[in-house]
Design a protein around this motif. Structure first.
Motif, short mmCIF file in Angstrom:
data_model
loop_
_atom_site.label_atom_id
_atom_site.label_comp_id
_atom_site.label_asym_id
_atom_site.label_seq_id
_atom_site.Cartn_x
_atom_site.Cartn_y
_atom_site.Cartn_z
N THR A 1 -11.74 32.28 -25.94
CA THR A 1 -10.53 31.89 -24.95
C THR A 1 -10.06 31.11 -25.30
O THR A 1 -10.35 30.27 -26.26
CB THR A 1 -11.92 31.42 -23.48
OG1 THR A 1 -10.64 31.16 -22.05
CG2 THR A 1 -13.01 30.68 -24.15
N THR A 2 -8.94 30.85 -25.08
CA THR A 2 -8.30 29.88 -25.16
C THR A 2 -7.31 29.01 -24.17
O THR A 2 -7.56 29.45 -22.75
CB THR A 2 -6.38 30.13 -25.68
OG1 THR A 2 -6.15 30.93 -24.87
CG2 THR A 2 -6.83 31.20 -27.00
N SER A 3 -6.98 27.89 -24.44
CA SER A 3 -6.08 26.84 -23.36
C SER A 3 -4.95 26.14 -23.99
O SER A 3 -4.94 25.16 -24.52
CB SER A 3 -7.45 25.49 -22.82
OG SER A 3 -6.75 24.80 -22.18
N ARG B 1 -13.11 40.26 -26.01
CA ARG B 1 -14.25 40.10 -26.67
C ARG B 1 -13.48 40.60 -27.61
O ARG B 1 -12.98 41.29 -27.87
CB ARG B 1 -15.34 41.18 -25.94
CG ARG B 1 -15.83 42.14 -27.06
CD ARG B 1 -17.40 41.13 -27.30
NE ARG B 1 -18.05 40.46 -25.99
CZ ARG B 1 -19.50 40.73 -25.42
NH1 ARG B 1 -19.88 42.37 -25.93
NH2 ARG B 1 -19.67 40.94 -24.85
N LEU B 2 -14.27 40.20 -28.86
CA LEU B 2 -13.66 40.65 -29.96
C LEU B 2 -15.15 41.76 -30.51
O LEU B 2 -16.00 41.43 -30.31
CB LEU B 2 -13.76 39.45 -31.47
CG LEU B 2 -12.58 37.56 -31.18
CD1 LEU B 2 -13.27 37.07 -32.44
CD2 LEU B 2 -11.71 38.63 -30.82
N VAL B 3 -14.08 42.69 -31.18
CA VAL B 3 -15.13 43.77 -32.61
C VAL B 3 -14.85 43.74 -33.33
O VAL B 3 -13.88 43.68 -33.88
CB VAL B 3 -14.14 45.11 -31.50
CG1 VAL B 3 -15.08 46.34 -32.10
CG2 VAL B 3 -14.31 44.94 -30.35
N THR B 4 -15.93 42.83 -33.91
CA THR B 4 -16.61 43.30 -35.71
C THR B 4 -17.40 43.84 -35.85
O THR B 4 -17.60 42.97 -37.16
CB THR B 4 -17.00 41.43 -35.07
OG1 THR B 4 -17.93 41.17 -34.88
CG2 THR B 4 -15.58 40.87 -34.90
N SER B 5 -17.93 44.46 -34.98
CA SER B 5 -19.00 45.67 -35.99
C SER B 5 -19.15 46.87 -35.24
O SER B 5 -18.46 47.26 -34.31
CB SER B 5 -20.08 45.04 -35.44
OG SER B 5 -21.56 45.20 -35.66
N GLY C 1 -4.84 36.39 -31.26
CA GLY C 1 -6.50 36.19 -31.29
C GLY C 1 -7.38 37.93 -31.86
O GLY C 1 -8.72 37.88 -31.61
N ASN C 2 -5.92 38.65 -32.08
CA ASN C 2 -6.62 40.08 -32.55
C ASN C 2 -7.21 40.00 -34.16
O ASN C 2 -6.60 39.15 -34.88
CB ASN C 2 -5.45 41.13 -32.92
CG ASN C 2 -4.67 41.44 -31.24
OD1 ASN C 2 -6.32 41.27 -30.40
ND2 ASN C 2 -2.93 41.05 -31.01
N VAL C 3 -8.51 40.86 -34.20
CA VAL C 3 -9.12 40.69 -35.80
C VAL C 3 -8.02 41.23 -36.62
O VAL C 3 -8.03 42.37 -36.57
CB VAL C 3 -10.70 41.19 -35.77
CG1 VAL C 3 -10.91 41.36 -37.08
CG2 VAL C 3 -11.17 40.55 -35.03
N LEU C 4 -7.71 40.84 -37.71
CA LEU C 4 -6.67 40.90 -39.18
C LEU C 4 -7.60 41.79 -39.88
O LEU C 4 -7.20 42.92 -40.50
CB LEU C 4 -6.09 40.47 -39.57
CG LEU C 4 -4.79 39.69 -38.27
CD1 LEU C 4 -3.60 38.39 -39.05
CD2 LEU C 4 -3.29 40.84 -37.97
N SER C 5 -8.76 41.65 -40.73
CA SER C 5 -8.81 41.66 -41.57
C SER C 5 -10.74 40.74 -41.63
O SER C 5 -11.19 40.25 -40.45
CB SER C 5 -8.46 41.52 -42.51
OG SER C 5 -8.65 39.91 -43.27
N LYS C 6 -11.48 41.32 -42.55
CA LYS C 6 -12.95 41.20 -42.62
C LYS C 6 -13.18 40.74 -43.65
O LYS C 6 -12.23 41.86 -44.65
CB LYS C 6 -13.57 41.77 -41.58
CG LYS C 6 -15.06 40.95 -41.90
CD LYS C 6 -15.66 41.86 -40.10
CE LYS C 6 -16.11 43.65 -41.21
NZ LYS C 6 -18.09 43.89 -40.36
#
Lengths: 213, 388
Positions: free
Chosen positions: B171-173, B185-189, B232-237
């Protein structure tokens, strides 16, 4: 439509299909008129969107499964269509081949993605032309082998990834998920059980096989 | 295969030609638009640590507790510096860890008057469920970042089951924590998005993307580094460890190309902080290995000192200890125990989950969980650290 609303729409839609898949399984064993099937499915789909204690049934499914892949959503949509309309869309032999492909990829993919080594194939799904190229080769091979359902579901997954229709920004999440892998395993297991020496094919299954050939 | 109503060969060929055209269209779009800008560029480099004044004058240590403590159990506090030198803390608390009444709380510290504002419940089960459109059973660790545009990011963990079933949310402010966007939600797995957790603070890469150190606990335990874009989108891991070696990575940039990663050892590791280094802006990391800093296999926090040293907080022999390394983590010297200067000491104290921060003014802040009942805070200067 905002990205959040779009992903909610597709995410909850996929979870509704997962629930409908299990709810319409009974129609394989019980004779119900087509209009009653469609009526039941429409009521069930609507009921899954009604909040109970703050969350709808589809959101409860999403709590456990996350957003299911577009591959699975497309297959479930075809499956549900088959159960409701009584018309054959998916051929058993094609489903068996596709299940084999899904399981082969899942068996190679999940152990590494879940930490078996420093190599993480899941990371490729964020940004890898190599993965795109591999997927193109698989799709062309499926097209050449006339596995048109496989071609359709894979390209739908890829198109969904380009359009960002799920929460994930990882191509793998549009193509593969544990529910799809589990269903592929169950399907292959059931086919193997049917072919077990000494087992005769059920009448309905034999009739379908005959119709398919 | 799909059953085709038209039986003629010509019709079948037409269907196959259309399918081939569809494949070409989809993959052309995938090739053109499927790679987000900046996604492929690993090793983008760090923001070199800004020159911070070495606070001179008399040594001081101001110890306090975060005000409020309206709940019985509190844990996992994290700090972020706001404008004007103020600090905002986030932690979770409730009747017990994992209880349904656990919420993420926040409070603001004013260093001029050295007081904390009253705590405020920020995220609870109900409002996180509303935003995430999912059932939430537990709230857990959080970490925060004030980015260069002034947007405050809060990453936090929720779970449906145990902590190994956790997922990360963001979340951001726009106003440093007064109002917040609905959580996402971040999808990371790939496995039901299970088991990615946060603990230590994120940071910004030189290109403005966000580095989020995370760890995984389901089936295996390992550390990873996510890179997120401005939305806030995942670019890489990137995977940092394997083989149940470590969890809870803390990344400390030392220069544009150099950074050190300190990690909490797991129960299958030696009782020493695990470390890894990069010298190419994060493109590659050295093989993780135990460092010369002893640890009770508890959480570790680190910060680069104004003179180039590395200050770490880790629990050693049940005491939360501050140690300094002059060689980027290889060898360490203990400089202080965090319990010093605190009142009402408990002989069975459990001081865990430290978070260290060096402010723009050159002052240090350390927060940690004390016996799961209090969040304690130490505010000190370099001169206090340099005391013999």
């Amino acid at each position: 439509m905002t990205a959040h609303a779009l992903s909610a729409c597709f995410g909850l839609g996929g979870c509704t299909l997962v629930a409908l898949f299990f709810l319409t399984l009974a129609f394989r064993f019980v004779a119900v008129p087509v209009w009653a099937r469609w009526g039941f499915a429409a009521v069930a789909a609507a009921a899954l969107q009604v909040p109970l204690d703050g969350l709808s049934g589809a959101e409860y499914v999403r709590s456990w499964t996350g957003d299911v892949s577009l591959t699975l959503a497309a297959l479930l949509a075809l499956w549900c269509w088959e159960q409701l309309s009584g018309r054959r869309v998916l051929e058993a032999r094609s489903l068996t081949r596709m299940s084999g492909a899904v399981l082969a990829v899942a068996v190679c993919f999940y152990p590494f993605a879940l930490g078996w080594s420093m190599f993480d194939p899941y990371a490729l799904g964020y940004s890898s032309h190599a993965l795109f190229a591999g997927l193109l080769l698989l799709t062309l091979a499926a097209w050449y082998a006339e596995e048109h359902v496989l071609v359709l579901v894979v390209t739908l997954g890829a198109a969904g990834f380009v359009l960002d229709v799920l929460e994930s920004r990882n191509l793998w999440d549009y193509l593969l998920d544990p529910v799809l892998s589990l269903l592929a395993l169950v399907w292959l297991g059931s086919r193997l059980a049917l072919r077990w020496p000494g087992r005769s094919k059920p009448a309905a299954g034999a009739a379908r096989e005959a119709a398919a050939s | 295969m799909l059953r085709h109503a038209p039986s003629s060969v010509k019709a079948q060929m037409r269907v196959r030609a259309l399918l081939l055209l569809w494949i070409a269209l989809v993959f052309a779009a995938l090739w053109t638009y499927g790679m987000p800008a900046g996604a492929a560029s690993a090793g983008v480099g760090f923001v070199p640590p800004a020159a911070r004044p070495v606070t001179s004058g008399e040594p001081y240590l101001h110890a306090s507790m975060l005000d409020g403590n309206s709940v019985r159990s509190v844990h996992s506090c994290t700090l972020v510096e706001l404008s004007g030198g103020r600090l905002r803390a986030f932690w979770y608390g409730g009747s017990r860890e994992g209880a349904l009444d656990v919420a993420i709380y926040t409070a603001v510290y004013d260093p001029a008057v050295r007081t904390w504002s009253r705590e405020r419940a920020l995220i609870d089960r109900a409002n996180s469920q509303d935003g995430l459109q999912r059932c939430v059973q537990k709230l857990g660790n959080s970490c925060a970042l004030l980015d260069s545009s002034g947007k405050l990011w809060l990453f936090f963990v929720t779970s449906m089951t145990g902590w190994s079933g956790s997922s990360i949310n963001v979340t951001t402010s726009p106003d440093e924590g007064e109002t917040w966007t609905p959580p996402r939600r971040l999808v990371t797995s790939p496995f039901l998005n299970l088991s990615t957790l946060v603990r230590n603070p994120p940071f910004q890469f030189a290109d403005g993307t966000i580095g989020l150190p995370v760890y995984h606990e389901f089936l295996s335990k390992f550390c990873e580094l996510l890179r997120l874009d401005g939305d806030g989108n995942v670019l890489s891991k990137q995977r940092l460890t394997q083989d149940r070696l470590a969890i809870q990575p803390a990344i400390v940039p030392f220069g544009a190309q150099e950074a050190v990663c300190l990690m909490r050892p797991t129960y299958s590791s030696p009782k020493r902080v695990i470390g890894s280094r990069t010298t190419d802006g994060g493109r590659t990391w050295s093989a993780a290995a135990p460092l010369g800093l002893t640890s009770d296999r508890s959480g570790v926090a680190g910060v680069r000192m104004p003179d180039g040293g590395l200050l770490a907080a880790a629990r050693v022999m049940r005491k939360l200890t501050l140690s300094v390394s002059r060689d980027q983590g290889t060898t360490w010297q203990t400089v202080a125990h965090a319990s010093e200067g605190l009142v009402a000491e408990d002989p069975n104290e459990r001081t865990t989950y430290p978070c260290l921060l060096l402010t723009k003014a050159g002052e240090y802040h350390l927060v940690f969980t004390y016996n799961r009942r209090e969040i304690r805070h130490m505010h000190f200067n370099q001169a206090w650290l340099d005391l013999p």
